[in-house]
Design an enzyme around this catalytic site. Structure first.
Site, short mmCIF file in Angstrom:
data_model
loop_
_atom_site.label_atom_id
_atom_site.label_comp_id
_atom_site.label_asym_id
_atom_site.label_seq_id
_atom_site.Cartn_x
_atom_site.Cartn_y
_atom_site.Cartn_z
N HIS A 22 0.83 -1.21 0.00
CA HIS A 22 0.00 0.00 0.00
C HIS A 22 0.87 1.26 0.00
O HIS A 22 0.64 2.20 -0.78
CB HIS A 22 -0.92 -0.05 1.23
CG HIS A 22 -1.80 1.14 1.38
ND1 HIS A 22 -3.09 1.18 0.89
CD2 HIS A 22 -1.59 2.36 1.97
CE1 HIS A 22 -3.63 2.36 1.17
NE2 HIS A 22 -2.74 3.09 1.83
N GLU A 23 1.89 1.28 0.84
CA GLU A 23 2.74 2.47 0.94
C GLU A 23 3.59 2.68 -0.32
O GLU A 23 3.71 3.78 -0.83
CB GLU A 23 3.65 2.37 2.17
CG GLU A 23 2.91 2.52 3.48
CD GLU A 23 2.04 3.78 3.53
OE1 GLU A 23 2.47 4.83 3.03
OE2 GLU A 23 0.91 3.70 4.04
N HIS A 47 1.51 4.19 -2.99
CA HIS A 47 1.37 5.65 -2.91
C HIS A 47 2.55 6.34 -3.60
O HIS A 47 2.40 7.31 -4.33
CB HIS A 47 1.33 6.12 -1.46
CG HIS A 47 -0.02 6.06 -0.80
ND1 HIS A 47 -1.17 6.59 -1.36
CD2 HIS A 47 -0.41 5.58 0.41
CE1 HIS A 47 -2.19 6.41 -0.53
NE2 HIS A 47 -1.76 5.79 0.55
N GLU A 98 -6.51 6.40 -1.79
CA GLU A 98 -6.45 5.24 -0.91
C GLU A 98 -6.85 3.97 -1.65
O GLU A 98 -6.21 2.92 -1.53
CB GLU A 98 -7.36 5.44 0.30
CG GLU A 98 -6.78 6.35 1.37
CD GLU A 98 -5.45 5.84 1.86
OE1 GLU A 98 -5.34 4.66 2.22
OE2 GLU A 98 -4.49 6.62 1.87
ZN LIG Z 1 -2.76 5.16 2.21
#
Ligand SMILES: [Zn+2]
Length: 270
Positions: free
Chosen positions: A134-135, A138, A195
């Site tokens: 997830h990071e 981003h 997100e």
């Molecule tokens: Zn996030």
């Protein structure tokens, strides 16, 4: 004068508008990576100096190892999809920092921090991989840079040329744009669409790295159980709601596995 301004504006737009291979979207970044990355790297180093980096423990090693696997998976995906060298300016780094906050974040150019407070919720290597995916997503999707372009540009003013941001107020704006920090209310949460995008891309790269993407659903169930406590926005934000998030992950996980099989991945660590 007006004409010069117009030309400059047009040039900046041409330079800054590019299609991101992960999102397939044209993103308008006011600052190119060549300006954003050095700022981010300097801020990251400063953050590490001001905080306690955990070294030599099993958790610290796990964060680094998983990070390397996840970014290598992103690299493989990019090369296979016709973007070799796309990450040449990235300087990946994954650090565990001693802090009870349930949080993790990524700065542009691949600078990742996990707080020790998130490790019990990560629970195991696959959980770390879900957060890492997830990071890293981003960072790959230029989310920090977009947020900076949209909201914080005017406040930052002419900061682009300064590598280290010495003005504390401007530094704060910069850190807010990237979600750096652990104090509730200081960080800006990413938008719902960012997100969701980070969740989808994250599943993809964790699967290519050999981790079961369904583990991300379990991770978010643990996050949901934790979210009764006051917490920073990046990890315990209510948007998208945890339930929407878990539903999406369960829907996307089989697709992520299918994609990973194209890369010869046949078993997925859970
Ligand atoms: Zn996030």
């Amino acid at each position: 004068m007006k004409r010069i301004l117009l030309i400059v504006t047009v040039m900046m737009t041409v330079v800054a508008c590019k299609t991101n291979p992960f999102t397939g979207k044209k993103t308008l970044n006011f600052y190119p990576n060549s300006q954003i990355f050095p700022m981010a790297f300097a801020q990251y180093d400063e953050f590490l100096k001001e905080n306690k980096v955990v070294e030599g423990t099993e958790d610290a090693r796990m964060v680094t190892n998983v990070g390397q696997k996840i970014s290598a998976a992103a690299e493989r995906w990019l090369t296979a999809n016709g973007y070799p060298g796309y990450l040449k300016d990235y300087r990946w780094e994954y650090n565990l920092v001693k802090d009870d906050a349930v949080n993790a974040w990524a700065m542009p150019g691949g600078k990742i921090v996990f707080y020790s407070g998130i490790m019990p919720i990560a629970k195991n290597e696959a959980g770390v991989a879900a957060i890492m995916g997830h990071e890293v997503a981003h960072a790959l999707a230029d989310h920090g840079a977009q947020r900076m372009s949209a909201g914080t540009l005017q406040q930052l003013g002419a900061v682009a040329g300064n590598i280290a941001i010495s003005d504390p107020e401007k530094r704060n704006v910069f850190n807010q744009a990237y979600g750096v920090g652990s104090t509730v209310g200081v960080m800006l949460p990413f938008s719902r669409s960012h997100e969701t995008e980070a969740d989808r891309i994250g599943l993809q790269i964790m699967a290519i790295a050999g981790y079961d993407p369904m583990e991300a659903a379990d991770l978010w169930r643990r996050m949901k159980a934790e979210s009764g406590n006051a917490a920073p926005p990046e990890f315990l934000s209510t948007h998208p709601s945890n339930d929407t998030r878990i539903n999406n992950i369960e829907k996307w996980a089989p697709l992520a596995k299918e994609e990973a099989r194209k890369f010869g991945v046949t078993s997925f660590k859970s």
